[in-house]
Scaffold this motif. Structure first.
Motif, PDB file in Angstrom:
ATOM      1  N   VAL A 334       0.842  -1.202   0.000  1.00  0.00           N
ATOM      2  CA  VAL A 334       0.000   0.000   0.000  1.00  0.00           C
ATOM      3  C   VAL A 334       0.872   1.246   0.000  1.00  0.00           C
ATOM      4  O   VAL A 334       0.645   2.196  -0.766  1.00  0.00           O
ATOM      5  N   SER A 335       1.892   1.256   0.852  1.00  0.00           N
ATOM      6  CA  SER A 335       2.807   2.398   0.920  1.00  0.00           C
ATOM      7  C   SER A 335       3.516   2.606  -0.412  1.00  0.00           C
ATOM      8  O   SER A 335       3.623   3.744  -0.910  1.00  0.00           O
ATOM      9  N   TRP A 336       4.002   1.514  -1.013  1.00  0.00           N
ATOM     10  CA  TRP A 336       4.656   1.598  -2.328  1.00  0.00           C
ATOM     11  C   TRP A 336       3.711   2.156  -3.384  1.00  0.00           C
ATOM     12  O   TRP A 336       4.098   3.004  -4.204  1.00  0.00           O
ATOM     13  N   ALA A 337       2.463   1.688  -3.386  1.00  0.00           N
ATOM     14  CA  ALA A 337       1.486   2.137  -4.393  1.00  0.00           C
ATOM     15  C   ALA A 337       1.204   3.628  -4.270  1.00  0.00           C
ATOM     16  O   ALA A 337       1.122   4.344  -5.281  1.00  0.00           O
ATOM     17  N   LEU A 338       1.087   4.119  -3.045  1.00  0.00           N
ATOM     18  CA  LEU A 338       0.797   5.540  -2.844  1.00  0.00           C
ATOM     19  C   LEU A 338       1.981   6.405  -3.279  1.00  0.00           C
ATOM     20  O   LEU A 338       1.790   7.529  -3.775  1.00  0.00           O
ATOM     21  N   GLU A 339       3.209   5.901  -3.110  1.00  0.00           N
ATOM     22  CA  GLU A 339       4.395   6.640  -3.529  1.00  0.00           C
ATOM     23  C   GLU A 339       4.588   6.580  -5.049  1.00  0.00           C
ATOM     24  O   GLU A 339       5.051   7.542  -5.671  1.00  0.00           O
ATOM     25  N   THR A 340       4.210   5.444  -5.636  1.00  0.00           N
ATOM     26  CA  THR A 340       4.474   5.207  -7.062  1.00  0.00           C
ATOM     27  C   THR A 340       3.432   5.836  -7.967  1.00  0.00           C
ATOM     28  O   THR A 340       3.738   6.285  -9.080  1.00  0.00           O
ATOM     29  N   PRO A 356      -6.889  -2.535  12.277  1.00  0.00           N
ATOM     30  CA  PRO A 356      -6.134  -1.615  11.430  1.00  0.00           C
ATOM     31  C   PRO A 356      -4.819  -2.229  10.988  1.00  0.00           C
ATOM     32  O   PRO A 356      -4.416  -3.296  11.455  1.00  0.00           O
ATOM     33  N   GLY A 357      -4.131  -1.550  10.086  1.00  0.00           N
ATOM     34  CA  GLY A 357      -2.838  -2.019   9.612  1.00  0.00           C
ATOM     35  C   GLY A 357      -1.780  -1.934  10.693  1.00  0.00           C
ATOM     36  O   GLY A 357      -1.936  -1.249  11.710  1.00  0.00           O
ATOM     37  N   LEU A 358      -0.682  -2.636  10.462  1.00  0.00           N
ATOM     38  CA  LEU A 358       0.410  -2.661  11.435  1.00  0.00           C
ATOM     39  C   LEU A 358       1.125  -1.308  11.474  1.00  0.00           C
ATOM     40  O   LEU A 358       1.237  -0.625  10.455  1.00  0.00           O
ATOM     41  N   PRO A 359       1.650  -0.924  12.645  1.00  0.00           N
ATOM     42  CA  PRO A 359       2.442   0.308  12.730  1.00  0.00           C
ATOM     43  C   PRO A 359       3.845   0.085  12.168  1.00  0.00           C
ATOM     44  O   PRO A 359       4.296  -1.053  11.999  1.00  0.00           O
ATOM     45  N   ASN A 360       4.512   1.185  11.869  1.00  0.00           N
ATOM     46  CA  ASN A 360       5.913   1.166  11.428  1.00  0.00           C
ATOM     47  C   ASN A 360       6.119   0.339  10.157  1.00  0.00           C
ATOM     48  O   ASN A 360       7.132  -0.339   9.998  1.00  0.00           O
ATOM     49  N   CYS A 361       5.134   0.405   9.266  1.00  0.00           N
ATOM     50  CA  CYS A 361       5.234  -0.333   8.005  1.00  0.00           C
ATOM     51  C   CYS A 361       5.016   0.579   6.805  1.00  0.00           C
ATOM     52  O   CYS A 361       4.570   0.134   5.749  1.00  0.00           O
ATOM     53  N   GLY A 362       5.263   1.866   6.973  1.00  0.00           N
ATOM     54  CA  GLY A 362       5.165   2.801   5.857  1.00  0.00           C
ATOM     55  C   GLY A 362       3.861   3.560   5.770  1.00  0.00           C
ATOM     56  O   GLY A 362       3.706   4.415   4.905  1.00  0.00           O
ATOM     57  N   LEU A 363       2.904   3.274   6.664  1.00  0.00           N
ATOM     58  CA  LEU A 363       1.613   3.962   6.643  1.00  0.00           C
ATOM     59  C   LEU A 363       1.469   4.866   7.864  1.00  0.00           C
ATOM     60  O   LEU A 363       1.929   4.520   8.960  1.00  0.00           O
ATOM     61  N   SER A 364       0.822   6.008   7.672  1.00  0.00           N
ATOM     62  CA  SER A 364       0.525   6.886   8.801  1.00  0.00           C
ATOM     63  C   SER A 364      -0.582   6.257   9.646  1.00  0.00           C
ATOM     64  O   SER A 364      -1.256   5.313   9.216  1.00  0.00           O
ATOM     65  N   ASP A 365      -0.781   6.787  10.830  1.00  0.00           N
ATOM     66  CA  ASP A 365      -1.851   6.269  11.695  1.00  0.00           C
ATOM     67  C   ASP A 365      -3.212   6.413  11.011  1.00  0.00           C
ATOM     68  O   ASP A 365      -4.068   5.529  11.128  1.00  0.00           O
ATOM     69  N   GLN A 366      -3.413   7.522  10.297  1.00  0.00           N
ATOM     70  CA  GLN A 366      -4.678   7.717   9.583  1.00  0.00           C
ATOM     71  C   GLN A 366      -4.837   6.681   8.480  1.00  0.00           C
ATOM     72  O   GLN A 366      -5.928   6.121   8.295  1.00  0.00           O
ATOM     73  N   GLN A 367      -3.779   6.387   7.750  1.00  0.00           N
ATOM     74  CA  GLN A 367      -3.839   5.391   6.682  1.00  0.00           C
ATOM     75  C   GLN A 367      -4.042   3.984   7.243  1.00  0.00           C
ATOM     76  O   GLN A 367      -4.751   3.181   6.643  1.00  0.00           O
ATOM     77  N   ARG A 368      -3.417   3.689   8.367  1.00  0.00           N
ATOM     78  CA  ARG A 368      -3.599   2.371   9.007  1.00  0.00           C
ATOM     79  C   ARG A 368      -5.058   2.115   9.335  1.00  0.00           C
ATOM     80  O   ARG A 368      -5.539   0.977   9.272  1.00  0.00           O
TER      81      ARG A 368
END
Length: 403
Positions: A334-340, A356-368
């Motif tokens: 998801v993080s890669w897709a948003l950057e790409t 929610p998504g895992l922390p410290n995996c490239g997503l903000s708290d809002q995105q998680r």
């Protein structure tokens, strides 16, 4: 790490079936079926079952008072077969590794490794002889062991209880994925990795068989099986093609109705249920995944993602899902897709029923909070109903394409 490993090694405490919303579901058939099973198990109670939603049936475990006498004979089955038994299946002939002769009641166990380690997975009675299974020179088929009671205490429910295409054994997060896509009549929808077609048929049923659904898979046998499933479900709005979805976009294509490849900006919705490591499956009794294999999936997922973005219309929705628990195939994709892809915006994958998504995996708290992950998480995290915590490992994210 140990928490998730322990969780993955255990089966969920319930079974889910998807109900074909275009057909009538008869409660009495299931009630009577379970009553007959209760007699075989010498109990007066039957497992609780209910509709979580109109298209999702939940069947719970037999109560703790159900007892069954184990035989003194052992049948050894392979890991995949054992996992199926723990989810409430009979033992089919290809899964049997070794058995005694004669038709006797027995308990059967899983051979975990070649060192002879075993695990009890259920009790049942033999329907095939050793000769029928091993001595005919051909691969035997059919039910070799009639399961009476799995170690998980989940009921064994035969889908043939109903006309084919009426109910379908399907994991709860896979059903949730269909709810997230939310197919509507007249929408043009692409299912990029469609086989075996469980999510494809769900989308068609949700649209009342009125969407225009394209299903792709690069294996001819899988597409043939998918087409049979569409027929058994009574669906006509799905067109299935043998095609590699990494190449599904072409600027020279004449249009959606001509078959793949397709022009850019062709689909209202795209489902990318991506090939993955499958490490969310439960119970996971054996794992032969190597680090090299594990690292390979994200590259295929990225190729498919590029094609998905190309064929998605501006304003359309792209749903990405996997049945694994690794961050590289989920949050980091998801993080890669948003950057790409600057044209993509993450949106809540509603209904948000997992954590929610895992922390410290490239997503903000809002995105998680916009994605949903089905895996062991702290009780303080978001879960609408405890049932969504005790399911297979799964991940869902949804995007919209902006101009």
């Amino acid at each position: 790490m140990h928490k998730i490993q322990d969780w993955l090694a255990r089966p969920p405490k319930y079974t889910t079936f998807r109900i074909n919303s275009l057909r009538k579901f008869e409660y009495d058939k299931l009630t009577n079926y379970l009553i007959e099973q209760s007699k075989e198990l010498n109990t007066t109670s039957i497992p609780k079952f209910y509709l979580l939603r109109p298209d999702c049936l939940v069947v719970e475990q037999w109560t703790d008072d159900v007892k069954i006498e184990n035989g003194n004979k052992i049948v050894v089955v392979d890991a995949l077969c054992a996992a199926a038994v723990l989810r409430g299946a009979h033992v089919f002939a290809p899964g049997v590794m070794g058995l005694p002769s004669g038709k006797i009641i027995f308990k059967f166990l899983l051979k975990v490794n070649y060192d002879g380690k075993k695990k009890y997975v259920g009790t049942g009675y033999l329907k095939m002889t050793r000769n029928e299974l091993f001595d005919n020179g051909i691969q035997a088929s059919g039910i070799a062991v009639h399961t009476l009671l799995p170690a998980s205490r989940l009921p064994v429910i035969n889908e043939t209880l109903y006309p084919k295409g009426t109910i379908l054994l399907q994991n709860l997060p896979s059903i949730v994925c269909g709810w997230v896509v939310d197919a509507k009549p007249h929408e043009v929808i692409l299912d990029m990795c469609a086989a075996p077609g469980n999510k494809t048929t769900h989308l068609a049923e949700m649209s009342h068989d009125q969407a225009n659904i394209i299903a792709l898979d690069k294996t001819p046998q899988k597409i043939a099986s998918l087409q049979k499933n569409c027929y058994s479900h009574g669906l006509t709005c799905i067109k299935a093609f043998v095609f590699d979805s990494t190449k599904c976009c072409s600027y020279e294509s004449d249009g959606v109705h001509q078959g793949p490849p397709y022009p850019p900006n062709s689909f209202d919705k795209v489902l990318l249920d991506a090939p993955c490591s499958g490490l969310g499956q439960r119970p996971q009794l054996i794992n032969k995944m190597t680090p090299k294999m594990l690292q390979s999936y994200k590259f295929v997922q990225r190729k498919l993602f590029r094609s998905a973005v190309e064929v998605l219309k501006f304003g359309g929705r792209l749903t990405y899902s996997t049945c694994t628990v690794t961050e590289d195939e989920n949050e980091r994709i998801v993080s890669w897709a948003l950057e790409t892809f600057p044209c993509l915006s993450l949106v809540p994958a509603e209904p948000l029923l997992g954590g929610p998504g895992l922390p410290n995996c490239g997503l903000s708290d809002q995105q998680r909070e916009m994605v949903q992950r089905f895996s062991p998480t702290d009780d303080s995290l978001r879960f609408v109903d405890p049932i969504y915590k005790d399911t297979i490992g799964f991940f869902i994210a949804q995007f919209t394409k902006l101009k």
